[in-house]
Every structure is written in structure tokens, then in C-alpha cells.
Design a protein around this motif. Structure first.
Motif, PDB file in Angstrom:
ATOM      1  N   LEU A   1      13.698  32.690  21.625  1.00  0.00           N
ATOM      2  CA  LEU A   1      13.484  34.121  21.892  1.00  0.00           C
ATOM      3  C   LEU A   1      13.131  34.355  23.356  1.00  0.00           C
ATOM      4  CD1 LEU A   1      11.197  35.398  18.949  1.00  0.00           C
ATOM      5  CD2 LEU A   1      13.611  35.927  19.295  1.00  0.00           C
ATOM      6  N   PHE A   2      12.269  33.481  23.884  1.00  0.00           N
ATOM      7  CA  PHE A   2      11.771  33.636  25.261  1.00  0.00           C
ATOM      8  C   PHE A   2      12.643  32.934  26.297  1.00  0.00           C
ATOM      9  CE2 PHE A   2       7.704  34.231  22.887  1.00  0.00           C
ATOM     10  CZ  PHE A   2       7.433  35.519  23.327  1.00  0.00           C
ATOM     11  N   ASN A   3      13.777  32.380  25.841  1.00  0.00           N
ATOM     12  CA  ASN A   3      14.664  31.633  26.745  1.00  0.00           C
ATOM     13  C   ASN A   3      13.927  30.462  27.402  1.00  0.00           C
ATOM     14  OD1 ASN A   3      17.071  31.023  27.981  1.00  0.00           O
ATOM     15  ND2 ASN A   3      16.823  32.481  29.665  1.00  0.00           N
TER      16      ASN A   3
ATOM     17  N   GLY B   1       6.404  37.520  13.553  1.00  0.00           N
ATOM     18  CA  GLY B   1       5.908  38.627  14.367  1.00  0.00           C
ATOM     19  C   GLY B   1       6.706  38.831  15.645  1.00  0.00           C
ATOM     20  N   LEU B   2       6.974  37.746  16.352  1.00  0.00           N
ATOM     21  CA  LEU B   2       7.668  37.847  17.639  1.00  0.00           C
ATOM     22  C   LEU B   2       9.137  38.256  17.469  1.00  0.00           C
ATOM     23  CD1 LEU B   2       6.065  34.714  19.298  1.00  0.00           C
ATOM     24  CD2 LEU B   2       5.697  37.097  19.994  1.00  0.00           C
ATOM     25  N   THR B   3       9.780  37.749  16.413  1.00  0.00           N
ATOM     26  CA  THR B   3      11.181  38.131  16.187  1.00  0.00           C
ATOM     27  C   THR B   3      11.270  39.611  15.818  1.00  0.00           C
ATOM     28  OG1 THR B   3      11.606  35.881  15.399  1.00  0.00           O
ATOM     29  CG2 THR B   3      13.342  37.490  15.022  1.00  0.00           C
ATOM     30  N   ALA B   4      10.314  40.079  15.004  1.00  0.00           N
ATOM     31  CA  ALA B   4      10.279  41.506  14.666  1.00  0.00           C
ATOM     32  C   ALA B   4      10.099  42.344  15.929  1.00  0.00           C
ATOM     33  CB  ALA B   4       9.153  41.791  13.673  1.00  0.00           C
TER      34      ALA B   4
ATOM     35  N   TYR C   1      21.448  32.443  11.841  1.00  0.00           N
ATOM     36  CA  TYR C   1      20.389  31.825  12.653  1.00  0.00           C
ATOM     37  C   TYR C   1      19.055  32.571  12.571  1.00  0.00           C
ATOM     38  CZ  TYR C   1      23.759  28.657  14.797  1.00  0.00           C
ATOM     39  OH  TYR C   1      24.693  27.670  15.002  1.00  0.00           O
ATOM     40  N   ALA C   2      19.061  33.777  11.999  1.00  0.00           N
ATOM     41  CA  ALA C   2      17.840  34.587  11.874  1.00  0.00           C
ATOM     42  C   ALA C   2      17.174  34.815  13.239  1.00  0.00           C
ATOM     43  CB  ALA C   2      16.858  33.955  10.884  1.00  0.00           C
ATOM     44  N   LEU C   3      17.998  35.018  14.242  1.00  0.00           N
ATOM     45  CA  LEU C   3      17.546  35.348  15.593  1.00  0.00           C
ATOM     46  C   LEU C   3      18.406  36.519  16.086  1.00  0.00           C
ATOM     47  CD1 LEU C   3      17.273  31.795  17.223  1.00  0.00           C
ATOM     48  CD2 LEU C   3      15.361  33.381  16.888  1.00  0.00           C
ATOM     49  N   PRO C   4      17.871  37.336  17.001  1.00  0.00           N
ATOM     50  CA  PRO C   4      18.696  38.419  17.545  1.00  0.00           C
ATOM     51  C   PRO C   4      20.016  37.888  18.103  1.00  0.00           C
ATOM     52  CG  PRO C   4      16.416  38.711  18.188  1.00  0.00           C
ATOM     53  CD  PRO C   4      16.492  37.367  17.524  1.00  0.00           C
ATOM     54  N   VAL C   5      21.070  38.668  17.928  1.00  0.00           N
ATOM     55  CA  VAL C   5      22.417  38.251  18.334  1.00  0.00           C
ATOM     56  C   VAL C   5      22.468  37.893  19.819  1.00  0.00           C
ATOM     57  CG1 VAL C   5      24.790  39.082  18.654  1.00  0.00           C
ATOM     58  CG2 VAL C   5      23.622  39.468  16.479  1.00  0.00           C
ATOM     59  N   ASP C   6      21.748  38.655  20.656  1.00  0.00           N
ATOM     60  CA  ASP C   6      21.796  38.346  22.095  1.00  0.00           C
ATOM     61  C   ASP C   6      21.160  36.990  22.404  1.00  0.00           C
ATOM     62  OD1 ASP C   6      19.215  39.320  21.542  1.00  0.00           O
ATOM     63  OD2 ASP C   6      18.947  40.137  23.555  1.00  0.00           O
TER      64      ASP C   6
END
Length: 308
Positions: free
Chosen positions: A88-90, A39-42, A294-299
Motif C-alpha cells: 500500500l505504501f510502496n 484499517g489501512l486498506t479501507a 489480491y484484495a488491494l487497490p487496483v492502482d
């Protein structure tokens, strides 16, 4: 071609977490940590991560000890989801990196494979998860990478695909895990890219959707598993991107939000994530790019590896 109903999907994802006693929530109880990641990655891909209370999510993650939910046993699956959400949240600085790394290292077997938990089930999914997790934590050198890669290659089949164990049937989900792990360890030269690319592009059916194995129905989640693998081996131009985009958009609930496995089926957060992530890989306008390994946003991946 329809459009992505971004606002509806954001509302849907936020509503799922609030409905703790709904059927969907009860069925997903053991997967709550994975659900949070999906959910959060979407939300992040759609540029809407700021709709969530960061501190609430972080304190919830830190309260449960890396099981599928509070009070559940630890498992490598949920460990990766937790680390990805914190990334995601650093907020990776809240992780006890040595403790998590020691746990993952303890799950590597003599032949290089990984078990999912103390009960010893072996699967190439766990190889990917272990490699991805320690890489995000900058501890890849703590596992035996050479043995891990050798085990993954032992799961390669004559059709170019990979199974969950040596001799296991080729399956798109396992192929993503093996190709992703090889990409992270810099070992993609060990893949027969043309043979595997051919097997993967054969997964596209008339509707434009992708299936996970021959003769199966298409499913939105393979928009991720197949597509990310094709991108990593540089063969994504072998499928019709336009047809796949249309298939994913046809699986939306444009009234209440959410994406289903196939058009007109019930939506869930799992397929919503994979639909949005698949569209991101297809460079659909307005979505942040996602890293196929990595299935995470590139940034987020750039911040993990390249920020001071």
C-alpha cells in the motif's frame, strides 16, 4: 438510499489504533497485523491513506518478525498482511524477499497444500495466502504451483464450491481463497463457473445482504468473500447490486463511524474494511477500485506488476 459516511469511518479507523487498552484492542491483540491491513486498506480505498504516518507504520511492521503482533510467533496469515500493508505504501523494498519466500516455501507440503506455520495446520486459506504473497513479491516460481493448484481442486465439492480441506463443507470464505488462488495462477478454467456462480448468488437473502453458507444470517464481510468470487468468475450480474449496497450502508454507525456485521450491531475494523471493500467492488461513487484477487487497490496492484 443512505450515503457512505466516509469522514466518520476514517476517524473511527484512526481512533481504533490509538485505543491500545480498549476491549476491542485487547481482543484483537493477536490480530494487530491483520487489523492494520484492514484499517489501512479501507483508508486507501476511501482515498485517505495520507492521514497515516508512513514511517511509523513501516518501522512498526519491520520490528516484529511477521507474527500477529510484536513478540508473537510468525504465521503465514500475518506475513501476507504485512506484505500487503507495505505494498500500500510502496515500501516493498524494505522486505527481505528471499527470507520471506524461503519461509513460505518451507510451509508447502508434499500434496501441494500449505500449513499456516510450523505447527502444521492445513487449510485452503493458507494456499491462497502463500500464492498471493509470493506473487506480490514476484517469486511465484519458487513454490510448486502445479501441486498447489491440484490440491485446491481436490477441495472442490459437488455443489461447485470449495472447503478448507478435501471433503470440507463449501463456505464463501474458502471459495474466495480457492478462486483467488486459481485466478492468480491463471487456473480459473478449472472452476465450474455456472455451478459455483449459482451457489454464490443463492447467498443473497431478502435484506439484500449475503451469507456464507445456506440458512445462515447475512453478514457484511460476505459482501467481500462472495462478491469478489462472483466478479472473478464473471457472474456478479446474478445478484442485485442495489440491494447489497443498501444492506452495507444500513450497517454503518452514521454518528461515530464504523460498519458492523448487521444493522444495529457493534462496529469493528474488520467489518468496516469488508463493507468499504464490498462497496468498492460494487463501484460505489468516490471509492478507489479494489482488485478482487489480491484484495488491494487496483492502482497498488498495477504498481506492483506494471511499474518499471
Amino acid at each position: 438510499m443512505g450515503e457512505l459516511a466516509t469522514d466518520k469511518h476514517v476517524r473511527y479507523i484512526l481512533s481504533v489504533e490509538k485505543k491500545k487498552d480498549s476491549f476491542e484492542s485487547v481482543v484483537m491483540e493477536h490480530l494487530r497485523m491483520n487489523g492494520a491491513y484492514w484499517g489501512l486498506t479501507a483508508l486507501d480505498i476511501m482515498g485517505k491513506l495520507d492521514t497515516v504516518d508512513v514511517n511509523e507504520v513501516v518501522s512498526w511492521i519491520m520490528s516484529w518478525g511477521f507474527g500477529g503482533n510484536v513478540g508473537h510467533d510468525p504465521h503465514i496469515l500475518y506475513t501476507l498482511s504485512a506484505v500487503q500493508v507495505l505494498a500500500l505504501f510502496n515500501k516493498l523494498d524494505v522486505v527481505d524477499v528471499d527470507k520471506v519466500t524461503t519461509y513460505i516455501v518451507s510451509l508447502q507440503n508434499e500434496d501441494g497444500s500449505f500449513s499456516g506455520d510450523i505447527w502444521g495446520e492445513v487449510d485452503t486459506r493458507f494456499s491462497y495466502i502463500a500464492i498471493c504473497c509470493v506473487s506480490i513479491l514476484h517469486r511465484l516460481d519458487r513454490i510448486n504451483v502445479e501441486k498447489a493448484v491440484k490440491y485446491i481442486i481436490s477441495c472442490k465439492n459437488m455443489d461447485g464450491g470449495f472447503g478448507c480441506t478435501p471433503g470440507g463443507e463449501s463456505h464463501a470464505g474458502q471459495i474466495f481463497c480457492c478462486v483467488g488462488a486459481l485466478a492468480i495462477t491463471g487456473s480459473l478454467d478449472l472452476v465450474d463457473k455456472d455451478l459455483l456462480g449459482w451457489w454464490l448468488c443463492e447467498r443473497q437473502v431478502k435484506s439484500g445482504g449475503l451469507n456464507g453458507r445456506p440458512e445462515k444470517l447475512p453478514d457484511v464481510c460476505y459482501s467481500w468473500w462472495v462478491l469478489s468470487s462472483l466478479i472473478m468468475i464473471d457472474r456478479v450480474h446474478w445478484i442485485s447490486k442495489e440491494k447489497l449496497i443498501k444492506f452495507i450502508l444500513d450497517c454503518q454507525d452514521t454518528e461515530k463511524g464504523g460498519i458492523s456485521d448487521r444493522p444495529d450491531d457493534a462496529v469493528d475494523v474488520f467489518h468496516t474494511y469488508f463493507g468499504v471493500a464490498g462497496l468498492s467492488l460494487l463501484e460505489y461513487p468516490g471509492l478507489k477500485p479494489i482488485d478482487p484477487a489480491y484484495a488491494l487497490p487496483v492502482d497498488v496492484v498495477d504498481r506492483i506488476f506494471f511499474s518499471k
